[in-house]
Design an enzyme around this catalytic site. Structure first.
Site, PDB file in Angstrom:
ATOM      1  N   CYS A 158      12.708   0.520   2.303  1.00 24.61           N
ATOM      2  CA  CYS A 158      12.122  -0.695   1.729  1.00 24.61           C
ATOM      3  C   CYS A 158      13.049  -1.326   0.688  1.00 24.61           C
ATOM      4  CB  CYS A 158      10.757  -0.425   1.117  1.00 24.61           C
ATOM      5  SG  CYS A 158       9.534   0.032   2.333  1.00 24.61           S
TER       6      CYS A 158
ATOM      7  N   GLN B 277       8.759   4.760  -9.488  1.00 27.38           N
ATOM      8  CA  GLN B 277       9.578   5.977  -9.501  1.00 27.38           C
ATOM      9  C   GLN B 277       9.738   6.583 -10.890  1.00 27.38           C
ATOM     10  OE1 GLN B 277      10.229   7.601  -6.928  1.00 27.38           O
ATOM     11  NE2 GLN B 277       9.809   6.019  -5.400  1.00 27.38           N
TER      12      GLN B 277
ATOM     13  N   HIS C 115      12.848  -2.701  -4.679  1.00 26.24           N
ATOM     14  CA  HIS C 115      12.026  -2.330  -3.530  1.00 26.24           C
ATOM     15  C   HIS C 115      11.354  -3.619  -3.015  1.00 26.24           C
ATOM     16  CE1 HIS C 115       8.521  -0.508  -1.484  1.00 26.24           C
ATOM     17  NE2 HIS C 115       9.203   0.618  -1.459  1.00 26.24           N
TER      18      HIS C 115
ATOM     19  N   ASP D   7       8.602  -2.335 -12.442  1.00 31.40           N
ATOM     20  CA  ASP D   7       8.156  -1.530 -11.315  1.00 31.40           C
ATOM     21  C   ASP D   7       8.397  -0.069 -11.697  1.00 31.40           C
ATOM     22  OD1 ASP D   7       8.024   0.024  -9.067  1.00 31.40           O
ATOM     23  OD2 ASP D   7       9.167  -1.336  -7.789  1.00 31.40           O
TER      24      ASP D   7
ATOM     25  N   LYS E 152       2.618   8.928  -5.764  1.00 35.72           N
ATOM     26  CA  LYS E 152       3.977   9.407  -6.014  1.00 35.72           C
ATOM     27  C   LYS E 152       4.021  10.377  -7.191  1.00 35.72           C
ATOM     28  CE  LYS E 152       6.171   5.170  -4.350  1.00 35.72           C
ATOM     29  NZ  LYS E 152       6.745   5.479  -3.029  1.00 35.72           N
TER      30      LYS E 152
HETATM   31  C1  LIG Z   1      10.806   1.591  -6.658  1.00 37.56           C
HETATM   32  C2  LIG Z   1       9.550   1.445  -5.862  1.00 37.56           C
HETATM   33  N1  LIG Z   1       8.789   0.368  -6.045  1.00 37.56           N
HETATM   34  C3  LIG Z   1       7.646   0.181  -5.367  1.00 37.56           C
HETATM   35  C4  LIG Z   1       7.217   1.087  -4.440  1.00 37.56           C
HETATM   36  C5  LIG Z   1       5.958   0.801  -3.701  1.00 37.56           C
HETATM   37  O1  LIG Z   1       4.972   1.714  -4.005  1.00 37.56           O
HETATM   38  P1  LIG Z   1       3.637   1.693  -3.169  1.00 37.56           P
HETATM   39  O2  LIG Z   1       4.005   1.798  -1.731  1.00 37.56           O
HETATM   40  O3  LIG Z   1       2.886   2.871  -3.660  1.00 37.56           O
HETATM   41  O4  LIG Z   1       2.962   0.384  -3.476  1.00 37.56           O
HETATM   42  C6  LIG Z   1       7.990   2.234  -4.213  1.00 37.56           C
HETATM   43  C7  LIG Z   1       7.580   3.278  -3.250  1.00 37.56           C
HETATM   44  O5  LIG Z   1       7.803   3.218  -2.078  1.00 37.56           O
HETATM   45  C8  LIG Z   1       9.176   2.414  -4.921  1.00 37.56           C
HETATM   46  O6  LIG Z   1       9.936   3.481  -4.730  1.00 37.56           O
END
Ligand SMILES: Cc1ncc(COP(=O)(O)O)c(C=O)c1O
Ligand SMILES: Cc1ncc(COP(=O)(O)O)c(C=O)c1O
Lengths: 407, 131, 407, 131
Positions: A365, A203, A123, A200, A226
């Site tokens: 993203c 998910q 991401h 990370d 999430k």
């Molecule tokens: C795999 C992953 N990493 C990071 C993020 C970023 O999360 P956040 O927007 O809550 O910082 C997301 C969500 O969009 C995600 O799916």
């Protein structure tokens, strides 16, 4: 197994109608989950009864608010089996958690030429902070390739490890492919090569039982929104000795032990990384979310999602012109990203929306991953504890409708 | 709404009347929407009296972006360039006849942005051209 | 003038009893304000009806959530008379707003030996980020002194300006002394000397009408939670040309225009500075808070607070042994910080708490200021639109009780 | 509760029995609570049998910190050092007889932290000593 009909009653938004009278079919939990009543009510009650600024307050409300804020931290620590609550730093979201590590640990420990290993399925949150570090510091970035069927190429990873990276940062579960990466193995191999690891978990924490002590990750980042919790709060888990050695991130109130006009002493963990008035009501909501998920049971949630996903992949595969991305159901979480011949994902999503079906369309993203597969965008349906097979059927019918329109 | 989506948009998307590339041309401009990969090029021939003699669009992307481009090109042939310079987002939305959220609006307005950047002779297309 | 009895009905927590049956007398709004029902309900409704991740979403909920998030930004911009909404960057709080400037504008523009002028009355939030920059970059810090009666010494400021500072960063209103600094003059003088200005508006935006176009500040930082809004969100106002020239802060989703494995392009304002899923529900609550304050009227709020403060200072001054800090009522906002002979502020606060009276005791994140006055801590009562003269009387009675106990 | 606050705490705060500084002493330690400026020093003489022969505290701060120190010193005179090492926060809270929030707890436990750091011969006092 969980009782999805009972679960659905906990989520007020699922009663929502769109376009006047169409019931909502929410298939976008990977972007953000919906919130159950206990979470909404916990924050409401906080504001109606206990709201005060925390720490250092002597009066009753300040003590209550502080206790609630810290009790939530304890719950979150327990939820991911962190050895202690002081290893849980509140942040805004996964993105800030990762940036915190990039601004503190990485800037204190990485120099020009040092290697950081990422993956092609990251991401933007776990990519842009390192691109920024690359331009600022000259660290080198390499990427574990993604195979055609959406898995990490672990042989290529071994080759990269031979170059003794300082950091291996990767997603536990892809938000596009759904791939659940073998995190424990990746971490063990990184450690054997002398690298620090950052996971990370945006998910994974919402959907799987994760255990910091089994995984042995050095840093682990996730977001409340999430996982049935509120927006505006996330967490960074870190190993105590790393967090202790790191310089502070943001400067201000609460993160200090002592301030003089010419110098300051940082506070102890976790306060060292929490500058200014934090997201107090949100921490309370985060704690309530963790309670809710625990009550339902993460194993039950994972099993339910698995059943739905298996069914969804089966049904989607039948539709001529649909191309699915990512591995088979046994290797992935509740995500189905697809393209549909001759129809742009934005059109798919908009036409589905006319039937109340909320899917996301775009690069989610993860632009480099889409580029790798030679497409600008996908449509993505994703599933959580409150989704049903009937909703999958509605999705499939919707796609047939799209087909007919563009036929 | 579904009907409108189908009739106007799907029709112009599937059977555009003005897809192509004019050579020679007096004005040419292209841009894309990085978020979804939509791409639009517009080529245009002008008449001596300052009107649009002929025009074509080329590109790829979602139905909304491609249909909007076809409708837009159709609507400007024969018009004075000065009038083309004044076109705004309502012009496109009137032709599409559907309401659009902020994300899809960008798709719908891409061709207008490209057209105006070309007619004004700008180096770069900016969102402010279509507000 | 506002009708305080009507106003009090808007704040559910004011019905709260502590210690079983003692009604709450909340005199700690400088730490954080209480929240009116419309703010609590706006967030509640957001979660029950419209919750979705914002930007790029094509489905109805995503569009609604995006529109609500951006509408709140418009409201906030209008509230402080910012020329445009894109000059309002959402942050977690004042502290993050200031750190954002320190990490981006300051690190891009300041080098060793460059002078940063602060004041002796700064909150740690507007001190520690610059101390961190001092150790990292070798910038020099100088402080506008505070006079005995709690005002900034503007003659000394002129002398500092002769040394051509690059940045003048100061609080619009002190959270301890209550002093309202002559921000427009300080900014004009700074600009004449060629310095950029940053104003800590944590205490001013909630209590005074502030106008970005009259003040001409380059950066202005504030928090929602101190102005009837939720925790977890704040804002940074900046001049467009400065914000545009600044490098991004946190890297991740939404702050980018385009990402490749080896490079990225930052997004336009204000998104460039908003990485990851933002505090969406909190933005909605922030917007509702601004609506609420606008409806009551900032002039009315300021007048009400002035009347209460004048009365409070008068009554407190009468108590033998009480020493007040800060200027007279005409030069300050609704803050009364004091010491009480022979009794530590923590004891004062705790004994008052037994009567339901919530005041704060400590250094209020302004340790250098307390050191300057030769004391480790003060007790602080602070007032907002919902406070009454009767509450001041209860405070005064409480202090007499403390006197009796320690007598 | 007010009564307890008044009787035990105010009394020991206003008229401490063990305020002072022993010279010579076998054990000495001092620390402060940076948040509110409370400061406590404890000096202590040990007997040949490993018990506390005499002890005193000195310092300044809030009633809770000073009264706790006085009560603590009173409670340890004559006790074996090994027993002193085992004292925990309940010991203090029992003597004070009031409930305390996290902030005031730090005030209440400062003297115990100082005492234990001294008895254990540590270089630095840590919060974990009194948990
Ligand atoms: C795999 C992953 N990493 C990071 C993020 C970023 O999360 P956040 O927007 O809550 O910082 C997301 C969500 O969009 C995600 O799916
Ligand atoms: C003057 C001043 N500046 C900055 C802050 C910090 O605000 P926040 O904790 O919301 O970041 C405060 C509030 O405590 C304040 O009073």
């Amino acid at each position: 197994m969980l009782n999805v009909n009972e679960i659905r009653k906990d989520f007020p938004i699922l009663q929502r109608k769109t376009h006047d009278s169409v019931p909502l079919v929410y298939l976008d939990s990977t972007a953000t989950s919906q919130k159950p009543t206990p979470v909404i009510e916990a924050m409401d009650a906080y504001y109606r009864r206990s709201n005060a600024n925390i720490h250092r307050g002597v009066h009753t409300l300040a003590e209550e608010a502080t206790a609630m804020y810290e009790a939530a931290r304890e719950k979150i620590a327990k939820f991911i089996n962190s050895p202690s609550a002081r290893q849980i730093v509140y942040t805004r979201n996964t993105t800030e958690s990762i940036n915190l590590v990039a601004y503190t640990w990485a800037r204190a420990n990485l120099k020009a030429g040092d290697l950081v290993v990422l993956t092609e399925m990251e991401h933007h949150s776990n990519l842009v902070p390192w691109l920024m570090l690359q331009s600022e510091r000259g660290v080198e970035l390499e990427f574990i390739p993604v195979t055609e069927d959406g898995l990490l190429d672990l042989e290529a990873y071994k080759t990269l490890l031979a170059r003794t990276p300082k950091l291996v940062a990767f997603t536990h579960m892809s938000n596009v492919l759904g791939t659940i990466n073998p995190a424990a193995d990746i971490i063990r191999m990184a450690h054997e090569a002398g690298a620090v690891t950052l996971v990370d978990g945006a998910q994974s924490v919402p959907h799987l039982k994760v255990d910091m002590q089994t995984l042995d990750a050095d840093f682990y980042a996730f977001s409340a929104h999430k996982m049935c919790g509120p927006t505006g709060i996330g967490a960074l888990y870190g190993k105590a000795e790393l967090l202790e050695a790191m310089p502070p991130f943001l400067g201000g109130g609460d993160m200090i032990k002592e301030v003089k006009l010419r110098s300051f002493k940082p506070n102890t963990l976790p306060h060292k990384f929490e500058a200014g008035t934090p997201a107090i009501a949100e921490a309370v909501g985060f704690g309530a979310a963790v309670d809710y998920l625990t009550k339902v049971g993460m194993e039950n949630i994972a099993a339910h999602e698995h059943a739905i996903t298996e069914y969804a992949l089966e049904r989607l595969e039948e539709i001529p012109g649909v191309k699915l991305f990512g591995p088979s159901a046994d290797k992935k979480g509740g995500v189905a990203a697809f393209t549909f011949d001759g129809v742009h994902p934005h059109d798919v999503a908009q036409i589905l929306d006319r039937d109340g079906i909320a899917v996301r369309a775009g690069h989610h993203c993860a632009q480099p991953l889409h580029e790798k597969f030679g497409i600008p965008a996908t449509s993505r349906a994703s599933f959580y504890l409150y989704n049903t097979k009937e909703e999958v059927d509605l999705l499939v019918n919707g796609i047939y409708k799209v087909k007919e329109m563009f036929g | 709404m579904d009907d409108l989506y189908r009739e106007v948009i799907i029709e112009h998307y599937k059977n555009p009347s003005y897809r192509g590339h004019l050579d020679p041309h007096d004005i040419q401009f292209a841009d894309n929407n990085p978020l979804c990969g939509d791409h639009i090029e517009i080529t245009l021939q002008t008449a001596a009296d300052g009107t649009v003699k002929d025009a074509r669009f080329d590109g790829h992307g979602c139905a909304i972006s491609q249909a909007s481009a076809d409708l837009l090109v159709e609507s400007i042939i024969g018009k004075p360039l000065d009038e083309v310079k004044q076109l705004n987002k309502e012009h496109i939305l009137d032709m599409l006849g559907i309401e659009l959220g902020p994300v899809r609006l960008k798709c719908a307005l891409l061709s207008l942005k490209v057209l105006k950047a070309g007619v004004y002779g700008l180096g770069e297309a900016s969102d402010s051209l279509v507000e």
